[in-house]
Design an enzyme around this catalytic site. Structure first.
Site, PDB file in Angstrom:
ATOM      1  N   CYS A 380       0.723  -1.499  -0.286  1.00 51.73           N
ATOM      2  CA  CYS A 380      -0.238   0.451  -0.141  1.00 51.73           C
ATOM      3  C   CYS A 380       1.168   1.248  -0.136  1.00 51.73           C
ATOM      4  CB  CYS A 380      -1.302  -0.618   1.169  1.00 51.73           C
ATOM      5  SG  CYS A 380      -2.584   1.595   1.072  1.00 51.73           S
ATOM      6  N   HIS A 514      -3.181  -5.060   0.385  1.00 47.75           N
ATOM      7  CA  HIS A 514      -3.332  -5.762   1.191  1.00 47.75           C
ATOM      8  C   HIS A 514      -3.271  -7.348   1.472  1.00 47.75           C
ATOM      9  CE1 HIS A 514      -2.485  -1.731   3.615  1.00 47.75           C
ATOM     10  NE2 HIS A 514      -3.861  -1.099   2.898  1.00 47.75           N
ATOM     11  N   GLU A 516      -1.358  -9.458   3.495  1.00 53.75           N
ATOM     12  CA  GLU A 516      -1.721 -10.251   4.666  1.00 53.75           C
ATOM     13  C   GLU A 516      -2.752 -10.376   4.839  1.00 53.75           C
ATOM     14  OE1 GLU A 516      -1.957  -4.927   5.757  1.00 53.75           O
ATOM     15  OE2 GLU A 516      -0.902  -6.861   3.416  1.00 53.75           O
TER      16      GLU A 516
END
Length: 542
Positions: A380, A514, A516
């Site tokens: 990001c 993102h 994750e």
């Protein structure tokens, strides 16, 4: 038939209700049941989207674009059940709904009150969007006794009566502190917490008692006696060395057996926890270790990067190595030489963030990774800093910057004002509310043939979750690619850059989304798996 399990907490906050809920969900799945987990938060914010990471930790984003509590990340990581907007509600959302209904006249002139209108709205949320789940686990945020939690506790009390004793279970998580001078665990805080819960009409059926050591049978018997609970339903929630041991530990304490026994469901035999045992074995006995520097701005509260830290652990699990995280405040690099802080690491990751503070330090970390051939992963904001660094030092645009930092820059990164979600065009301006106005949720991305990212994903089209309002300016693509930076992932219409990489570098990838948020211990995200693999190669060179 759907059965409901409510998890409350007492004595102190941060005991781990989210992990307890997630671990129980995993245990029920291991016995063949279908589960759904959701969180009821007592704060007045509509969602955590505008809250400081220092106060609330990370904001977890769902595929459908909801900004939610970080506990939903635990739920997904442990059960792989994709969270939705309907899985997290706050007092703010509940009251907004009730007030909107009052303004429309939906209450037909009634005096709007906490009971029944607010509690009815909470119960609607608990029931909403449920299909064929065997169990719905609802975690109640906050601590029993807090004034903010009162409407939620009243609502679940009513709900339990409405669905019946056989279909609702109340679990209470408390603390058993060990007093060194007395040489014993103290049960009084747990007794008082249960008494507080009883005062609102809820009798817990199972107690989860957090402790740093085994609970003697005499103490369990005492707790059961004073709290009106069977001794075998006083479950020890012991401290463990990894959160992925929690489902195993709970099973060893008989937690899942007691839950199923309460509902009259079969509980003989052993759940299949082999995959969890394998993960724990890998974490405890890895074949090696790598060090990853995480250069961020919220490093004083690591819950700000909860999903990120876990995704890096998952990458280590996939490669059978321990991942040591070196959390570094980006502002350090604005006064110190980056070399002394980064020369020992095997990989550098710059995560998401907002605002100008620390940005120049992050750019220097990117420059170090590029020039010293250290694997770099930008997420990001970390991708945006990588693009600005490339613009300044590779494409000869010395004033390259982001309009987030002010107008006196060449806008290599700028505020998004329009983008596509499916067949709809979404538009924003700088004057819009901060909450809920970013590019949120899952969006598709097309990968460039022959790129590293295409090889990592082994797919042409991917879908990842976003949370940002600034974007790399596509108008600089030609100039940056001529300087050596490849735009290897783009929105399907080609207007929004999603991924950049640096050909010729051992591993240099920046992503606008993102990843994750979609990584799980049983299915690590390919980007983190590949990044850690590159860090292992780097460790052999250092």
């Amino acid at each position: 038939m759907t059965r409901y399990i409510f998890i409350t907490g007492g004595v102190v906050s941060s005991l781990g209700k989210g992990l307890a809920s997630a671990a129980l969900g995993a245990l029920l799945q291991a016995r063949g049941f279908k589960v759904r987990l959701r969180k009821l938060d007592p704060y007045l914010n509509v969602d955590p989207g505008t809250m400081s990471p220092y106060q609330h930790g990370e904001v977890y984003v769902t595929d459908d674009g909801a900004e939610t509590d970080l506990d939903l990340g635990h739920y997904e990581r442990f059960t792989a059940v994709a969270a939705r907007r309907s899985d997290n509600v706050t007092t703010g959302r509940i009251y907004s709904t009730v007030i909107q209904r009052e303004r429309r006249g939906d209450y037909l002139g009634a005096t709007v009150q906490v009971i029944p209108h607010v509690t009815d709205a909470i119960k609607e949320f608990i029931r909403a969007d449920i299909t064929d789940e065997d169990f719905v686990l609802c975690e109640i945020g906050g601590t029993v006794g807090d004034i903010e939690s009162t409407p939620f506790l009243e609502a679940i009390r009513q709900f339990g009566n409405e669905v019946g004793h056989d279909n609702a279970l109340f679990i209470h998580l408390t603390l058993l502190p060990y007093i060194p001078s007395a040489g014993e665990l103290k049960t009084k805080p747990t007794q008082h917490s249960v008494k507080e819960l009883l005062s609102v009409g809820i009798q817990p059926t199972i107690l989860l008692c957090r402790a740093d050591r085994q609970i003697p049978e005499s103490e369990r018997r005492k707790i059961g006696l004073f709290c009106n609970i069977r001794q075998e339903r006083v479950i020890a929630a012991l401290d463990v060395d990894t959160i992925y041991q929690v489902p195993i530990s709970y099973h060893e304490q008989g937690f899942d057996v007691q839950v199923l026994s309460y509902f009259g469901l079969p509980h003989e035999g052993e759940p299949d926890l082999s995959r969890w045992r394998k993960i724990v074995h890998t974490l405890r006995q890895p074949e090696g270790e790598v060090t990853i520097a995480v250069v961020g701005k919220y490093t004083s509260l690591l819950d700000s990067y909860k999903s990120l830290a876990e995704a890096l652990v998952h990458g280590g699990i996939a490669n059978n190595v321990r991942v040591k995280l070196d959390w570094i405040d980006a502002e350090i690099f604005e006064s110190d030489d980056a070399v002394q802080h980064l020369e020992h690491v095997h990989g550098i990751l710059v995560p998401g963030g907002f605002g100008e503070r620390g940005s120049e330090g992050k750019i220097r970390a990117v420059q170090f990774a590029r020039e010293h051939k250290v694997p770099y992963f930008g997420i990001c904001f970390g991708m945006q800093m990588a693009v600005i660094e490339a613009a300044r030092h590779m494409a000869d645009i010395p004033n390259a910057g982001s309009t987030e930092f002010g107008r006196e820059v060449v806008p290599v990164v700028g505020l998004m004002t329009e983008w596509q979600r499916g067949n709809q065009t979404e538009m924003r301006t700088g004057a819009d509310d901060l909450g809920g106005t970013m590019r949120l949720g899952a969006y598709p991305c097309r990968l460039v043939e022959g790129s590293k990212i295409r090889e990592i994903y082994d797919a042409d089209l991917i879908s990842e979750r976003h949370r940002h309002r600034y974007e790399v300016n596509i108008n600089f693509r030609g100039q940056l690619e001529a300087a050596g930076l490849l735009f290897s992932g783009l929105a399907p219409d080609g207007t929004l850059p999603e991924i950049v990489e640096l050909p010729g570098h051992p591993w240099f990838v920046g992503v606008q989304f993102h990843p994750e948020l979609k990584s799980k211990p049983l299915t690590p995200h390919p980007l983190f798996t590949n990044f850690i693999r590159a860090a292992i190669e780097q460790s052999r060179l250092v």
